[in-house]
Design an enzyme around this catalytic site. Structure first.
Site, PDB file in Angstrom:
ATOM      1  N   HIS A  69      43.606  35.229  37.537  1.00  0.00           N
ATOM      2  CA  HIS A  69      44.989  35.186  37.574  1.00  0.00           C
ATOM      3  C   HIS A  69      45.442  34.642  39.036  1.00  0.00           C
ATOM      4  O   HIS A  69      44.554  34.647  39.963  1.00  0.00           O
ATOM      5  CB  HIS A  69      45.567  36.472  37.385  1.00  0.00           C
ATOM      6  CG  HIS A  69      45.340  37.019  36.030  1.00  0.00           C
ATOM      7  ND1 HIS A  69      46.447  37.507  34.935  1.00  0.00           N
ATOM      8  CD2 HIS A  69      43.920  37.431  35.314  1.00  0.00           C
ATOM      9  CE1 HIS A  69      45.854  37.976  34.200  1.00  0.00           C
ATOM     10  NE2 HIS A  69      44.414  37.947  34.117  1.00  0.00           N
TER      11      HIS A  69
ATOM     12  N   ASP B  61      39.316  41.200  37.938  1.00  0.00           N
ATOM     13  CA  ASP B  61      38.666  42.388  37.991  1.00  0.00           C
ATOM     14  C   ASP B  61      37.387  42.211  38.579  1.00  0.00           C
ATOM     15  O   ASP B  61      36.748  41.285  37.962  1.00  0.00           O
ATOM     16  CB  ASP B  61      38.406  43.146  36.369  1.00  0.00           C
ATOM     17  CG  ASP B  61      39.800  43.599  35.995  1.00  0.00           C
ATOM     18  OD1 ASP B  61      40.754  43.421  36.769  1.00  0.00           O
ATOM     19  OD2 ASP B  61      39.655  44.214  34.877  1.00  0.00           O
TER      20      ASP B  61
ATOM     21  N   SER C 137      30.388  34.999  36.878  1.00  0.00           N
ATOM     22  CA  SER C 137      31.033  34.247  38.104  1.00  0.00           C
ATOM     23  C   SER C 137      31.191  34.981  39.282  1.00  0.00           C
ATOM     24  O   SER C 137      31.235  36.314  39.528  1.00  0.00           O
ATOM     25  CB  SER C 137      32.273  33.640  37.397  1.00  0.00           C
ATOM     26  OG  SER C 137      32.823  34.635  36.934  1.00  0.00           O
TER      27      SER C 137
END
Length: 259
Positions: free
Chosen positions: A142, A86, A226
């Site tokens: 992911h 996201d 990040s």
């Protein structure tokens, strides 16, 4: 002068001692008092969190939260590249013949990002995507495509901020920050996932050492803030499908290959 002051601040606050202090505070039970103000300030979507806000024992617990099962839909098209996180798609483009690309008026060298000329040359004329994760975002990453990991290694130490200010005034944070690089062999060629730590954050956690990559499967998380950079080998016709500065979610298609 502004750049010098900014870099001095980062070097003072990004050292191991101050990082340990920051981690101690955010992991401590006293940081629980900051959870609700943090969630309100960053407008965190509490409906998709695995547990209610009161469940989390520290600020870091909240920051590294899981989502409810089924909160993200994974695109299963065989030729799509999905977003691994996201975040905001802050940049998308092509790597030129000199293995460089431009972000915020700064030129980046692939060789410096990968720490190796040969590895960098794999992605010459390929594509790149930069996905920035703000404090409000879900901070697990992911796999963007299925395949097999053939290379995994870490580089860098001190971490500059990776927000707009950090990119403008920092010392090319994508090629100097602590980063963990995973390269995947896929049916469409090689894909590199570069996970970049942010200010005071050299905490990139992998779930396992497995080499198997299943599209959409979680394989790690960040402790704080990040950025993730994807590099795509120029092997087949490859087309981004999401415009720059779009908000994207895990599992959403952001590009596709055409054989």
């Amino acid at each position: 002068m502004k750049k010098k002051i900014f870099r001095l601040f980062v070097e003072l606050t990004g050292n191991p001692t101050s990082s340990k202090i920051l981690k101690f505070i955010t992991q401590s039970r006293m940081s629980r008092l900051l959870i609700r103000p943090f969630a309100n300030t960053y407008q965190i979507n509490q409906d998709e969190m695995e547990y209610p806000l009161a469940h989390y024992k520290s600020l870091q617990d909240l920051f590294t939260r899981n989502l409810k099962v089924g909160a993200r839909s994974i695109d299963t098209s065989s030729n799509s590249l999905i977003s691994p996180v996201d975040g905001c798609l802050s940049a998308v483009g092509k790597v030129d013949e000199q293995d460089t690309f431009i972000i915020k008026n700064q030129s980046y060298s692939l060789a410096k990002i990968f720490g190796d000329d040969k590895k960098a040359s794999t992605y010459k004329n390929g594509s790149f995507f930069i996905l920035y994760l703000s404090p409000s975002h879900y901070h697990h990453f992911h796999y963007p495509i299925s395949g097999t990991i053939f290379s995994r290694y870490a580089l860098g130490s001190i971490s500059y901020p990776v927000n707009n200010l950090g990119l403008r005034l920092g010392n090319r944070p994508f090629s100097t920050n602590h980063r963990l690089i995973s390269e995947i062999q896929t049916e469409f060629g090689k894909v590199a996932i570069v996970k970049v730590g942010a200010l005071n954050v050299n905490s990139i956690h992998l779930n396992s050492s497995s080499k198997e990559c299943i599209k959409g499967a979680e394989f790690g998380h960040f402790s704080f803030g990040s950025t993730v950079i994807l590099f795509i080998e120029d092997h087949y016709t490859f087309t981004p499908t999401v415009p720059m500065n779009s908000e994207v979610k895990v599992g959403q298609p952001i590009a596709e290959w055409i054989k």
